[in-house]
Design a protein around this motif. Structure first.
Motif, PDB file in Angstrom:
ATOM      1  N   LEU A  44      32.933  44.595  70.833  1.00  0.00           N
ATOM      2  CA  LEU A  44      32.327  44.235  69.558  1.00  0.00           C
ATOM      3  C   LEU A  44      32.159  42.721  69.427  1.00  0.00           C
ATOM      4  N   GLU A  45      33.083  41.975  70.003  1.00  0.00           N
ATOM      5  CA  GLU A  45      32.940  40.513  69.995  1.00  0.00           C
ATOM      6  C   GLU A  45      31.696  40.083  70.770  1.00  0.00           C
ATOM      7  N   GLU A  46      31.378  40.811  71.832  1.00  0.00           N
ATOM      8  CA  GLU A  46      30.214  40.487  72.655  1.00  0.00           C
ATOM      9  C   GLU A  46      28.906  40.942  71.996  1.00  0.00           C
TER      10      GLU A  46
ATOM     11  N   PHE B 228      31.083  50.262  66.278  1.00  0.00           N
ATOM     12  CA  PHE B 228      31.733  50.522  64.988  1.00  0.00           C
ATOM     13  C   PHE B 228      32.059  52.010  64.848  1.00  0.00           C
ATOM     14  N   TYR B 229      31.155  52.849  65.319  1.00  0.00           N
ATOM     15  CA  TYR B 229      31.363  54.298  65.275  1.00  0.00           C
ATOM     16  C   TYR B 229      32.567  54.693  66.136  1.00  0.00           C
ATOM     17  N   GLY B 230      32.642  54.128  67.326  1.00  0.00           N
ATOM     18  CA  GLY B 230      33.777  54.411  68.205  1.00  0.00           C
ATOM     19  C   GLY B 230      35.093  53.967  67.585  1.00  0.00           C
TER      20      GLY B 230
ATOM     21  N   ILE C  69      37.750  55.214  57.265  1.00  0.00           N
ATOM     22  CA  ILE C  69      36.721  55.274  56.228  1.00  0.00           C
ATOM     23  C   ILE C  69      36.096  53.905  56.007  1.00  0.00           C
ATOM     24  N   SER C  70      36.875  52.847  56.180  1.00  0.00           N
ATOM     25  CA  SER C  70      36.280  51.515  55.995  1.00  0.00           C
ATOM     26  C   SER C  70      35.228  51.240  57.072  1.00  0.00           C
ATOM     27  N   TYR C  71      35.463  51.697  58.293  1.00  0.00           N
ATOM     28  CA  TYR C  71      34.455  51.511  59.347  1.00  0.00           C
ATOM     29  C   TYR C  71      33.261  52.440  59.145  1.00  0.00           C
ATOM     30  N   PHE C  72      33.510  53.661  58.688  1.00  0.00           N
ATOM     31  CA  PHE C  72      32.377  54.539  58.379  1.00  0.00           C
ATOM     32  C   PHE C  72      31.537  53.945  57.252  1.00  0.00           C
TER      33      PHE C  72
ATOM     34  N   THR D 119      27.039  58.849  62.122  1.00  0.00           N
ATOM     35  CA  THR D 119      28.012  58.455  61.106  1.00  0.00           C
ATOM     36  C   THR D 119      28.170  59.505  60.010  1.00  0.00           C
ATOM     37  N   TYR D 120      27.075  60.088  59.595  1.00  0.00           N
ATOM     38  CA  TYR D 120      27.072  60.905  58.381  1.00  0.00           C
ATOM     39  C   TYR D 120      27.990  62.116  58.456  1.00  0.00           C
TER      40      TYR D 120
END
Length: 110
Positions: free
Chosen positions: A13-15, A23-25, A39-42, A55-56
């Motif tokens: 994610l940094e790259e 984000f999903y992973g 839930i915060s990432y979703f 995501t949904y």
């Protein structure tokens, strides 16, 4: 020592900080251990990457499990719209089935 999946995902994610798959992973990994972080990432995905169809399903299910039925219903309905608009037929069918079950559970509670 081999990094765990979360560490590896955060490093990636940094790259590539705008990759919704990462984000999903991360959300899916947190789903195993910390529903609040999941839930915060979703929610980040739903806000920042609303066209990311996978995501949904998981976000709506988690909202439902957390007793947040209005958010679950809204998420299922938005997911059905997005997957239909993108002609993601398989995702649409899965969301439709999950949404139907969700609504039947609501009927059973009344």
């Amino acid at each position: 020592m081999k990094p765990n999946r979360l560490e590896a995902l955060f490093a990636l994610l940094e790259e590539t900080p705008n990759d919704p798959f990462l984000f999903y992973g991360i959300a899916l990994e947190y789903l195993k251990t910390d529903e609040n972080k999941a839930i915060s990432y979703f929610e980040k995905l739903l806000t920042d990457f609303p066209d990311y169809v996978p995501t949904y399903y998981h976000a709506a299910q988690l909202y439902s499990e957390l007793g947040r039925r209005p958010q679950a219903q809204q998420t299922y309905e938005k997911g059905l719209q997005v997957s239909s608009a993108q002609a993601e037929h398989h995702a649409y069918k899965e969301l439709r089935s999950a949404y139907t079950n969700f609504m039947l559970e609501e009927d059973d509670e009344e």
